[in-house]
Design an enzyme around this catalytic site. Structure first.
Site, short mmCIF file in Angstrom:
data_model
loop_
_atom_site.label_atom_id
_atom_site.label_comp_id
_atom_site.label_asym_id
_atom_site.label_seq_id
_atom_site.Cartn_x
_atom_site.Cartn_y
_atom_site.Cartn_z
N SER A 30 0.83 -1.19 0.21
CA SER A 30 0.07 -0.20 -0.04
C SER A 30 0.97 1.30 -0.05
O SER A 30 2.11 1.07 -0.43
CB SER A 30 -1.05 0.15 1.13
OG SER A 30 -0.26 -0.21 2.30
N TYR A 77 -3.58 0.91 -2.59
CA TYR A 77 -4.51 1.57 -1.70
C TYR A 77 -3.70 2.26 -0.65
O TYR A 77 -2.73 2.13 -0.20
CB TYR A 77 -5.56 0.42 -1.06
CG TYR A 77 -4.74 -0.54 -0.22
CD1 TYR A 77 -4.69 -0.28 0.97
CD2 TYR A 77 -4.20 -1.69 -0.86
CE1 TYR A 77 -4.26 -1.27 2.00
CE2 TYR A 77 -3.60 -2.75 0.00
CZ TYR A 77 -3.42 -2.26 1.36
OH TYR A 77 -2.84 -3.32 2.02
#
Length: 118
Positions: free
Chosen positions: A25, A58
């Protein structure tokens, strides 16, 4: 029909750290996320202006006011601290919604201090 359009953008932020040994991420200063209208765990496209690489991942939160942009997991092999990045987030909307939509765009300086562009 839905159209995919820019929802939030962090323009010319600087990578503060990379950590390969992480599930994956990008950690971003919570204040930056709020100002750019990007939610925690939302998908982002990260373009590395320094070397041309692009990754989708993300977002996880970093401490508010830290200026942190840390690339985590396998993507960390494509970035180095100090690299300039553009972080983009998109949303699907109807053509009618798009007519009045204004994305939240932040411009960063070399220390990741930011201002919201109008």
């Amino acid at each position: 029909m839905f159209l995919k359009a820019l929802k939030g953008k962090i323009h010319r932020g600087r990578v503060t750290a990379t950590k390969v040994d992480y599930p994956g991420s990008i950690a971003i200063d919570s204040d930056m996320l709020k100002a750019a209208n990007i939610a925690v765990y939302e998908e982002v496209l990260v373009a590395n202006v320094t070397n041309g690489q692009r990754v989708e991942t993300y977002v996880v939160p970093a401490p508010a006011g830290s200026g942190e942009i840390t690339v985590l997991g396998a993507a960390a092999k494509l970035f180095d601290p100090g690299d300039i990045v553009i972080i983009m987030n998109f949303a699907y909307m109807t053509p009618e919604e798009l007519k009045t939509h204004k994305p939240s765009v932040l411009a960063c300086d070399e220390n990741n201090h930011f201002k919201l562009l109008k």
